[in-house]
Design a protein around this motif. Structure first.
Motif, PDB file in Angstrom:
ATOM      1  N   GLU A 230       0.772  -1.626  -0.118  1.00 46.08           N
ATOM      2  CA  GLU A 230      -0.076   0.010  -0.238  1.00 46.08           C
ATOM      3  C   GLU A 230       0.428   1.105  -0.009  1.00 46.08           C
ATOM      4  O   GLU A 230       0.625   2.294  -0.612  1.00 46.08           O
ATOM      5  CB  GLU A 230      -1.110  -0.049   1.102  1.00 46.08           C
ATOM      6  N   ASN A 231       1.741   1.053   0.733  1.00 45.66           N
ATOM      7  CA  ASN A 231       3.120   2.473   0.629  1.00 45.66           C
ATOM      8  C   ASN A 231       3.631   2.758  -1.433  1.00 45.66           C
ATOM      9  O   ASN A 231       4.293   3.700  -1.704  1.00 45.66           O
ATOM     10  CB  ASN A 231       4.453   2.096   1.091  1.00 45.66           C
ATOM     11  N   LYS A 232       2.619   1.729  -2.063  1.00 48.50           N
ATOM     12  CA  LYS A 232       3.798   1.670  -3.606  1.00 48.50           C
ATOM     13  C   LYS A 232       2.565   2.733  -4.285  1.00 48.50           C
ATOM     14  O   LYS A 232       2.374   2.845  -4.960  1.00 48.50           O
ATOM     15  CB  LYS A 232       3.839   0.722  -3.999  1.00 48.50           C
ATOM     16  N   ILE A 233       1.399   2.789  -3.460  1.00 47.94           N
ATOM     17  CA  ILE A 233       0.140   3.289  -4.235  1.00 47.94           C
ATOM     18  C   ILE A 233      -0.404   5.279  -3.710  1.00 47.94           C
ATOM     19  O   ILE A 233       0.392   5.334  -3.201  1.00 47.94           O
ATOM     20  CB  ILE A 233      -1.279   1.949  -4.144  1.00 47.94           C
ATOM     21  N   ILE A 234      -0.275   5.565  -4.642  1.00 48.71           N
ATOM     22  CA  ILE A 234      -0.090   7.100  -4.770  1.00 48.71           C
ATOM     23  C   ILE A 234      -1.302   8.022  -4.639  1.00 48.71           C
ATOM     24  O   ILE A 234      -1.775   7.230  -5.963  1.00 48.71           O
ATOM     25  CB  ILE A 234       0.671   7.506  -5.892  1.00 48.71           C
ATOM     26  N   LYS A 235      -2.146   8.053  -4.215  1.00 52.24           N
ATOM     27  CA  LYS A 235      -3.644   9.064  -4.139  1.00 52.24           C
ATOM     28  C   LYS A 235      -2.981  10.430  -4.096  1.00 52.24           C
ATOM     29  O   LYS A 235      -2.029  11.303  -3.533  1.00 52.24           O
ATOM     30  CB  LYS A 235      -4.793   8.821  -3.285  1.00 52.24           C
ATOM     31  N   THR A 236      -3.761  11.318  -4.764  1.00 50.02           N
ATOM     32  CA  THR A 236      -3.571  12.674  -4.506  1.00 50.02           C
ATOM     33  C   THR A 236      -5.023  13.708  -4.285  1.00 50.02           C
ATOM     34  O   THR A 236      -5.866  12.734  -4.400  1.00 50.02           O
ATOM     35  CB  THR A 236      -3.051  13.545  -6.391  1.00 50.02           C
ATOM     36  N   THR A 237      -4.832  14.480  -4.763  1.00 47.96           N
ATOM     37  CA  THR A 237      -5.582  16.003  -4.312  1.00 47.96           C
ATOM     38  C   THR A 237      -6.720  15.990  -5.260  1.00 47.96           C
ATOM     39  O   THR A 237      -6.305  15.446  -6.084  1.00 47.96           O
ATOM     40  CB  THR A 237      -5.482  16.909  -3.781  1.00 47.96           C
ATOM     41  N   ASP A 238      -7.854  16.397  -5.407  1.00 45.05           N
ATOM     42  CA  ASP A 238      -8.997  16.204  -6.713  1.00 45.05           C
ATOM     43  C   ASP A 238      -8.465  17.335  -7.059  1.00 45.05           C
ATOM     44  O   ASP A 238      -8.909  17.374  -8.701  1.00 45.05           O
ATOM     45  CB  ASP A 238     -10.221  16.884  -5.374  1.00 45.05           C
ATOM     46  N   ASP A 239      -8.074  18.465  -6.640  1.00 45.23           N
ATOM     47  CA  ASP A 239      -7.216  19.099  -8.443  1.00 45.23           C
ATOM     48  C   ASP A 239      -5.736  18.788  -8.992  1.00 45.23           C
ATOM     49  O   ASP A 239      -5.442  19.766  -9.613  1.00 45.23           O
ATOM     50  CB  ASP A 239      -6.645  20.652  -6.940  1.00 45.23           C
ATOM     51  N   ILE A 240      -5.648  17.298  -8.861  1.00 46.19           N
ATOM     52  CA  ILE A 240      -4.495  17.520  -9.281  1.00 46.19           C
ATOM     53  C   ILE A 240      -5.061  16.270 -10.437  1.00 46.19           C
ATOM     54  O   ILE A 240      -5.500  14.891  -9.760  1.00 46.19           O
ATOM     55  CB  ILE A 240      -2.842  17.152  -8.476  1.00 46.19           C
ATOM     56  N   HIS A 241      -4.742  16.566 -11.184  1.00 35.95           N
ATOM     57  CA  HIS A 241      -5.468  15.106 -13.012  1.00 35.95           C
ATOM     58  C   HIS A 241      -4.439  15.070 -13.822  1.00 35.95           C
ATOM     59  O   HIS A 241      -4.174  15.203 -14.273  1.00 35.95           O
ATOM     60  CB  HIS A 241      -6.286  16.047 -13.416  1.00 35.95           C
ATOM     61  N   PHE A 242      -4.877  13.328 -13.451  1.00 37.18           N
ATOM     62  CA  PHE A 242      -3.947  12.966 -14.805  1.00 37.18           C
ATOM     63  C   PHE A 242      -4.626  11.212 -14.974  1.00 37.18           C
ATOM     64  O   PHE A 242      -5.281  10.868 -14.032  1.00 37.18           O
ATOM     65  CB  PHE A 242      -2.538  12.009 -14.358  1.00 37.18           C
ATOM     66  N   GLU A 243      -4.076  11.053 -15.893  1.00 39.70           N
ATOM     67  CA  GLU A 243      -4.880   9.996 -16.963  1.00 39.70           C
ATOM     68  C   GLU A 243      -3.908   9.386 -17.296  1.00 39.70           C
ATOM     69  O   GLU A 243      -2.567   9.499 -17.951  1.00 39.70           O
ATOM     70  CB  GLU A 243      -6.241  10.099 -17.523  1.00 39.70           C
ATOM     71  N   GLY A 244      -4.416   7.824 -17.367  1.00 35.05           N
ATOM     72  CA  GLY A 244      -2.992   6.867 -18.458  1.00 35.05           C
ATOM     73  C   GLY A 244      -2.628   7.226 -19.522  1.00 35.05           C
ATOM     74  O   GLY A 244      -1.115   7.370 -20.145  1.00 35.05           O
ATOM     75  N   GLY A 245      -3.621   7.691 -19.948  1.00 34.71           N
ATOM     76  CA  GLY A 245      -3.507   7.588 -21.858  1.00 34.71           C
ATOM     77  C   GLY A 245      -2.133   8.699 -21.982  1.00 34.71           C
ATOM     78  O   GLY A 245      -2.033   8.888 -22.896  1.00 34.71           O
TER      79      GLY A 245
END
Length: 304
Positions: free
Chosen positions: A121-136
């Motif tokens: 779980e230390n390798k799973i990164i979550k961010t705040t709602d104002d930070i946007h990115f998608e894998g594409g």
């Protein structure tokens, strides 16, 4: 446990999440369309049928089986589009980033929770709602991380703008030893041929030194020139506006030698073969009607 490792786009794939088209739900209304290409097919009455999309994804799965790739599929959520697993999360090195995805799609990440449970779980990164990115929009290329974005002041107006500069800067901070290079992409909510939904809709590396590119997908000519200088003009396969629309740049690499491509991409497939690639051609034209193709349907977890 799954030990994540993705350093670039093309090294030998060992484990991947492949989306699913099962119980894909009713044809969306015009108001529900996320992108101009789906909108076009909704209006024309040519939106893809679930049975056809299931068959296409099964053809893709068979290629993974052939190359002994471990495939994870999302748990099926009734009446819900779960084809494009690249959008919901992506791996950089040994970290998995959860995307801040369009609100209507948040259930998709829950459907792969069983996979996330096998990751530290230390390798799973979550961010705040104002930070946007998608894998594409995120591509790894050795010492580079390429990130598609949209720098226009009218970012909020585009449902097709999926990665913002806050997202780019977040990645920059986490990987100070990498060259994080953002690319300002052309966006349109209404005209599919004028819209690069993600970076992989107008550019993608293949093999060890080549790439597929659509020059007009970049708002800034300097961004295009950066890639020309990096790869060399002789190593780039340029696609037309119509070929971008058909998603020619959204193929998928299983290894530096093996590329999965849509069987109708004759000009591209001939070029790939002339460059020494093994091309695994499969039907994927129905799925492409939703402005996504092979790379969009996959989320690599482990590459050599």
């Amino acid at each position: 446990m799954i030990k994540l490792n993705v350093q670039n786009e093309t090294t030998r794939l060992r484990a991947v999440v492949l989306g699913t088209a099962k119980s894909n739900g009713p044809i969306p209304t015009i108001e529900e369309a996320y992108d101009p290409k789906s909108l076009e097919h909704i209006k024309a009455g040519t939106y893809p049928l679930e049975k056809d999309m299931i068959a296409e994804m099964e053809a893709f799965n068979k290629v993974f089986e052939k190359y002994n790739v471990k495939v994870y599929r999302p748990e099926v959520i009734p009446n819900y589009n779960q084809i494009f697993s690249r959008d919901i999360a992506f791996v950089i090195e040994d970290k998995l980033f959860k995307s801040n995805i369009l609100p209507d799609r948040e259930k998709e990440i829950e459907a792969i929770q069983y996979v996330l449970n096998e990751i530290d779980e230390n390798k799973i990164i979550k961010t705040t709602d104002d930070i946007h990115f998608e894998g594409g929009d995120v591509m790894l290329w050795n010492d580079h991380i390429f990130v598609g974005t949209y720098k226009g002041q009218d970012y909020e107006k585009f449902i097709t703008a999926r990665t913002n500069m806050k997202g780019v800067n977040f990645i920059k901070q986490l990987f100070p030893n990498k060259i994080v290079k953002e690319f300002d992409l052309v966006k349109s909510n209404t005209i599919a041929k004028e819209n690069a939904l993600h970076l992989d809709c107008c550019f993608q590396p293949v093999g060890t030194n080549k790439a597929i590119i659509h020059k007009e997908g970049f708002r800034d000519i300097n961004d295009y020139n950066y890639l020309v200088n990096l790869f060399g003009m002789e190593n780039l396969f340029h696609i037309t506006k119509d070929e971008m629309y058909q998603m020619f740049s959204n193929v998928f690499s299983i290894s530096p030698e093996v590329v999965v491509s849509e069987r109708n991409f004759t000009r591209l497939n001939n070029w790939l073969q002339s460059q020494g690639f093994i091309v695994e051609e499969i039907p994927y034209a129905e799925i492409s009607k939703q402005e996504g193709l092979l790379r969009c349907s996959t989320m690599p977890l482990i590459r050599d």
